[in-house]
Motif scaffolding. Structure first.
Motif, short mmCIF file in Angstrom:
data_model
loop_
_atom_site.label_atom_id
_atom_site.label_comp_id
_atom_site.label_asym_id
_atom_site.label_seq_id
_atom_site.Cartn_x
_atom_site.Cartn_y
_atom_site.Cartn_z
N LEU A 175 0.82 -1.22 0.00
CA LEU A 175 0.00 0.00 0.00
C LEU A 175 0.85 1.27 0.00
O LEU A 175 0.74 2.10 -0.91
N CYS A 176 1.69 1.43 1.00
CA CYS A 176 2.50 2.64 1.07
C CYS A 176 3.48 2.72 -0.10
O CYS A 176 3.71 3.79 -0.65
N SER A 177 4.01 1.58 -0.51
CA SER A 177 4.94 1.54 -1.65
C SER A 177 4.27 2.03 -2.92
O SER A 177 4.82 2.85 -3.66
N SER A 178 3.06 1.51 -3.19
CA SER A 178 2.35 1.86 -4.43
C SER A 178 1.93 3.32 -4.45
O SER A 178 2.15 4.04 -5.43
N VAL A 179 1.34 3.76 -3.35
CA VAL A 179 0.86 5.14 -3.27
C VAL A 179 2.02 6.12 -3.39
O VAL A 179 1.96 7.11 -4.14
N THR A 180 3.13 5.85 -2.69
CA THR A 180 4.26 6.78 -2.70
C THR A 180 5.02 6.73 -4.02
O THR A 180 5.58 7.75 -4.45
N ALA A 181 5.03 5.59 -4.70
CA ALA A 181 5.66 5.51 -6.02
C ALA A 181 4.95 6.44 -7.00
O ALA A 181 5.59 7.15 -7.79
N VAL A 182 3.62 6.45 -6.94
CA VAL A 182 2.85 7.35 -7.79
C VAL A 182 3.17 8.81 -7.45
O VAL A 182 3.38 9.64 -8.34
N ILE A 183 3.23 9.12 -6.16
CA ILE A 183 3.55 10.48 -5.73
C ILE A 183 4.95 10.88 -6.19
O ILE A 183 5.17 12.01 -6.64
N ALA A 184 5.90 9.97 -6.08
CA ALA A 184 7.28 10.25 -6.51
C ALA A 184 7.32 10.57 -7.99
O ALA A 184 8.05 11.49 -8.44
N LYS A 298 -7.64 -5.31 -3.26
CA LYS A 298 -8.60 -4.31 -3.75
C LYS A 298 -8.36 -2.97 -3.08
O LYS A 298 -8.40 -1.91 -3.74
N VAL A 299 -8.12 -2.99 -1.78
CA VAL A 299 -7.85 -1.74 -1.05
C VAL A 299 -6.63 -1.05 -1.66
O VAL A 299 -6.65 0.16 -1.94
N VAL A 300 -5.56 -1.81 -1.86
CA VAL A 300 -4.32 -1.24 -2.41
C VAL A 300 -4.57 -0.68 -3.81
O VAL A 300 -4.13 0.42 -4.14
N THR A 301 -5.28 -1.43 -4.63
CA THR A 301 -5.56 -1.00 -6.01
C THR A 301 -6.38 0.28 -6.03
O THR A 301 -6.05 1.24 -6.74
N VAL A 302 -7.45 0.33 -5.23
CA VAL A 302 -8.32 1.51 -5.21
C VAL A 302 -7.58 2.73 -4.67
O VAL A 302 -7.66 3.82 -5.25
N PHE A 303 -6.83 2.56 -3.59
CA PHE A 303 -6.09 3.68 -3.02
C PHE A 303 -5.03 4.21 -3.99
O PHE A 303 -4.78 5.42 -4.05
N THR A 304 -4.43 3.31 -4.75
CA THR A 304 -3.42 3.72 -5.73
C THR A 304 -4.07 4.47 -6.89
O THR A 304 -3.56 5.50 -7.36
N ILE A 305 -5.21 3.98 -7.35
CA ILE A 305 -5.94 4.66 -8.43
C ILE A 305 -6.37 6.05 -8.00
O ILE A 305 -6.24 7.03 -8.76
N VAL A 306 -6.87 6.16 -6.78
CA VAL A 306 -7.26 7.47 -6.24
C VAL A 306 -6.06 8.42 -6.25
O VAL A 306 -6.19 9.60 -6.61
N THR A 307 -4.90 7.91 -5.87
CA THR A 307 -3.68 8.75 -5.86
C THR A 307 -3.31 9.20 -7.26
O THR A 307 -2.93 10.36 -7.47
N VAL A 308 -3.40 8.30 -8.23
CA VAL A 308 -3.11 8.67 -9.62
C VAL A 308 -4.03 9.80 -10.07
O VAL A 308 -3.58 10.81 -10.63
N LEU A 309 -5.32 9.67 -9.81
CA LEU A 309 -6.29 10.67 -10.24
C LEU A 309 -6.05 12.01 -9.55
O LEU A 309 -6.15 13.07 -10.16
N LEU A 310 -5.72 11.97 -8.25
CA LEU A 310 -5.51 13.21 -7.52
C LEU A 310 -4.18 13.88 -7.89
O LEU A 310 -4.06 15.10 -7.80
N CYS A 311 -3.21 13.10 -8.30
CA CYS A 311 -1.97 13.69 -8.83
C CYS A 311 -2.25 14.41 -10.15
O CYS A 311 -1.71 15.50 -10.40
N LEU A 312 -3.10 13.82 -10.98
CA LEU A 312 -3.50 14.48 -12.22
C LEU A 312 -4.26 15.77 -11.91
O LEU A 312 -4.05 16.80 -12.56
N LEU A 313 -5.15 15.71 -10.91
CA LEU A 313 -5.88 16.90 -10.51
C LEU A 313 -4.93 17.99 -10.01
O LEU A 313 -5.13 19.18 -10.28
N SER A 314 -3.89 17.59 -9.32
CA SER A 314 -2.91 18.56 -8.81
C SER A 314 -2.19 19.28 -9.94
O SER A 314 -1.87 20.47 -9.81
N THR A 315 -1.93 18.59 -11.03
CA THR A 315 -1.27 19.25 -12.17
C THR A 315 -2.17 20.35 -12.73
O THR A 315 -1.69 21.40 -13.16
N ILE A 316 -3.48 20.11 -12.69
CA ILE A 316 -4.42 21.14 -13.14
C ILE A 316 -4.40 22.31 -12.16
O ILE A 316 -4.40 23.47 -12.54
N GLY A 317 -4.36 21.96 -10.87
CA GLY A 317 -4.33 22.99 -9.83
C GLY A 317 -3.09 23.85 -9.85
O GLY A 317 -3.09 24.98 -9.37
#
Length: 320
Positions: A175-184, A298-317
């Protein structure tokens, strides 16, 4: 710049991939095994004894890659201060828990004081230097807040909150690995496209290292990062955000960190106020979803997808 990013990604990945198969048996021999919470999901009982403190390996990889590039990218230094400093706090906490069998490791007060001291050094370093922005870009605007004397208290609050959010996120395989990899990867994009590229190698090293670590940390995990890794990653994320002048975006692109730590605060406060009632089935919130019937993957997958989408939203912001 793009070549340096690619090289740092591959170096981080190769170092972790090469060292981890040798490190896991050594962690077994040293009895650095995970202690599982008695009140946790029953499915986690099988994790008992799985080697922890694997974060040592990807921290080592990040340090090696950063040292290679540090001569040309000196702004990496403050990021390494928080990453390695918080990693050392996590290592001490893990050591006390898994080797000395002290269930709490550092008590919360000791841990928090160590985090504050390291963050204070980081904050003063940035504040006294003209090489780093002392402003914070407001999401979805072109306004940059100049906090003046409030800057250091703001750094102390945001960094420690982010670091503890990362720590709470480390509760499921990968979980933390996947979410933080996307953030990195997101931070790498920001530093290369919007910034001056000063943090390119360290963002690449973290992304590559976590990709290598996930080979062994994804479900079913052969090794856990422990507080050693999760605190180091929180330090990396918050340090990069401040050096880029985007700490106010952390609640967006690192929303998972935020909701994890908030779920714990809300659960504890509500439990005390109602004398035993709970809002969530269990906190941090990833356990709530598990106990609601979601599989760990499923939890890991959903949380990672949410992070991907919110990183994209941040680029707009950021109006990138």
């Amino acid at each position: 710049m793009y070549l340096d990013f690619t090289v740092s990604v591959f170096l981080g990945f190769i170092i972790v991939s090469a060292l981890m198969p040798r490190a896991i048996p050594e962690l077994h021999k040293l009895k650095f095994g995970q202690e599982v919470r008695d009140d946790g999901p029953k499915s986690h009982l099988k994790k008992q004894g799985t080697p922890t403190m694997g974060g040592i390996i990807f921290i080592l990889a990040i340090v090696i890659v950063s040292l290679i590039f540090m001569g040309r990218y000196p702004k990496i230094i403050p990021v390494m201060l928080l990453t390695v400093g918080f990693g050392a706090v996590g290592f001490t906490d893990d050591y006390l828990k898994v080797v000395k069998h002290q269930s709490e490791g550092f008590n919360p007060k000791q841990k928090f004081i160590c985090q504050l001291l390291i963050t204070l050094i980081f904050a003063i370093y940035l504040y006294r230097s003209d090489a780093y922005p002392h402003t914070m870009l407001v999401p979805f605007t072109e306004i940059s807040l100049d906090l003046h004397w409030v800057y250091i208290p703001a750094v102390l609050f945001i960094v420690t909150a982010t670091d503890n959010g990362s720590n709470f996120t480390d509760g499921l395989d990968g979980l933390c690995s996947s979410v933080t990899a996307v953030i990195a990867l997101f931070l790498a994009f920001v530093t290369m496209v919007k910034g001056d590229g000063a943090l390119t190698p360290v963002t690449g090293a973290v992304f590559g290292s976590l990709m290598g670590f996930l080979i062994f940390n994804c479900y079913p995990a052969k090794v856990f990062m422990g507080d050693t890794g999760s605190l180091a990653l929180g330090g990396f994320v918050s340090a990069c955000a401040f050096e880029m002048g985007i700490p106010l975006f952390i609640p967006i692109f690192a929303f998972i960190y935020l909701i994890e730590v908030l779920s714990v605060i809300i659960q504890v406060a509500y439990f005390k106020k109602t004398h035993g009632k709970r809002i969530f089935r269990m906190a941090p919130i990833h356990h709530h979803f598990e106990l609601s019937g979601w599989s760990e993957t499923k939890v890991v997958t959903v949380f990672t997808i949410v992070t991907v989408l919110l990183c994209l939203l941040s680029t707009i912001g950021m109006k990138v």
